[in-house]
Enzyme design. Structure first.
Site, PDB file in Angstrom:
ATOM      1  N   GLY A   1      94.072 -31.688   6.859  1.00  0.00           N
ATOM      2  CA  GLY A   1      93.831 -30.327   7.316  1.00  0.00           C
ATOM      3  C   GLY A   1      94.154 -30.243   8.790  1.00  0.00           C
TER       4      GLY A   1
ATOM      5  N   GLN B   1      94.417 -26.848  17.233  1.00  0.00           N
ATOM      6  CA  GLN B   1      94.609 -28.291  17.425  1.00  0.00           C
ATOM      7  C   GLN B   1      96.019 -28.646  17.891  1.00  0.00           C
ATOM      8  OE1 GLN B   1      92.748 -29.265  13.391  1.00  0.00           O
ATOM      9  NE2 GLN B   1      92.096 -30.992  14.637  1.00  0.00           N
TER      10      GLN B   1
ATOM     11  N   LEU C   1      91.148 -34.801  13.488  1.00  0.00           N
ATOM     12  CA  LEU C   1      92.314 -35.267  14.244  1.00  0.00           C
ATOM     13  C   LEU C   1      92.109 -35.100  15.751  1.00  0.00           C
ATOM     14  CD1 LEU C   1      95.239 -33.826  12.067  1.00  0.00           C
ATOM     15  CD2 LEU C   1      94.290 -36.131  12.050  1.00  0.00           C
TER      16      LEU C   1
ATOM     17  N   HIS D   1      85.655 -27.003   7.555  1.00  0.00           N
ATOM     18  CA  HIS D   1      85.960 -27.715   8.805  1.00  0.00           C
ATOM     19  C   HIS D   1      87.052 -26.975   9.586  1.00  0.00           C
ATOM     20  CE1 HIS D   1      86.810 -31.787  10.884  1.00  0.00           C
ATOM     21  NE2 HIS D   1      87.727 -30.954  11.332  1.00  0.00           N
ATOM     22  N   GLU D   2      88.122 -26.579   8.880  1.00  0.00           N
ATOM     23  CA  GLU D   2      89.226 -25.891   9.568  1.00  0.00           C
ATOM     24  C   GLU D   2      88.807 -24.510  10.054  1.00  0.00           C
ATOM     25  OE1 GLU D   2      91.429 -27.826  10.378  1.00  0.00           O
ATOM     26  OE2 GLU D   2      90.959 -29.336   8.878  1.00  0.00           O
TER      27      GLU D   2
ATOM     28  N   HIS E   1      87.060 -24.538  13.267  1.00  0.00           N
ATOM     29  CA  HIS E   1      87.955 -24.641  14.433  1.00  0.00           C
ATOM     30  C   HIS E   1      88.324 -23.253  14.955  1.00  0.00           C
ATOM     31  CE1 HIS E   1      88.812 -28.892  15.019  1.00  0.00           C
ATOM     32  NE2 HIS E   1      89.115 -29.077  13.753  1.00  0.00           N
TER      33      HIS E   1
END
Ligand code: ZN
Length: 163
Positions: A46, A51, A90, A131-132, A135
């Site tokens: 992902g 990011q 990441l 999770h994404e 962000h």
């Protein structure tokens, strides 16, 4: 396509709120293609636009059932089945931690052409989607830990970071 630089913690950019995507242009498509290449090279399952340094509400989730799904301006409309899950990110290299996330979510989003759709995610895919989407609002999993971050010794690709 190009592999982009991944923004790492504690870079303040990761804490910023991303903006709605309003133009579904060739520039967006290029960004999504580059994000895919960057995610797969990392390797991860992902990635969110922030990011790679772009404050757009856009992310990719590598799902078990549907391959790589692009989620733009995504929101969670339903969630259930809260459970612990070990994740990595990441942007937080070399570490993992235990976080509680729903294991069933319904997401409403737009695709790269701006077309709206709704998709259900379960298990690891649901965790990855949550999770994404975190962000998008400058939230990292390390803000939500129920067990301390540990050095990454697990080679199983479970969440965003497969290392
Ligand atoms: Zn992440």
């Amino acid at each position: 396509m190009a592999i982009l630089n991944i923004v790492k913690e504690p870079d303040e950019l990761l804490r910023k709120r991303s903006k709605e995507v309003t133009e579904f242009s060739a520039r967006l498509h290029q960004l999504l293609d580059d994000m895919r290449e960057t995610m797969q090279a990392a390797p991860g399952v992902g990635i969110a636009a922030v990011q790679v340094g772009t404050l757009y509400r856009a992310c990719l989730v590598e799902t078990k059932e549907n391959g790589v799904v692009e989620l733009i301006n995504a929101v969670i409309t339903d969630s259930s089945d809260l459970r612990e899950f070990q994740v990595g990110c990441l942007s937080v290299p070399g570490k993992r931690g235990i976080v509680i996330y729903p294991h069933k979510v319904t997401v409403r989003a737009q695709d790269r052409t701006g077309k709206g759709f709704t998709m259900d995610f379960t298990e690891r895919d649901a965790v990855c989607a949550c999770h994404e989407l975190d962000h998008f609002d400058g939230v990292l999993y390390i803000d939500k830990l129920v067990a301390p971050v540990e050095a990454d010794t697990d080679s199983e690709p479970e969440s965003e970071s497969g290392e």
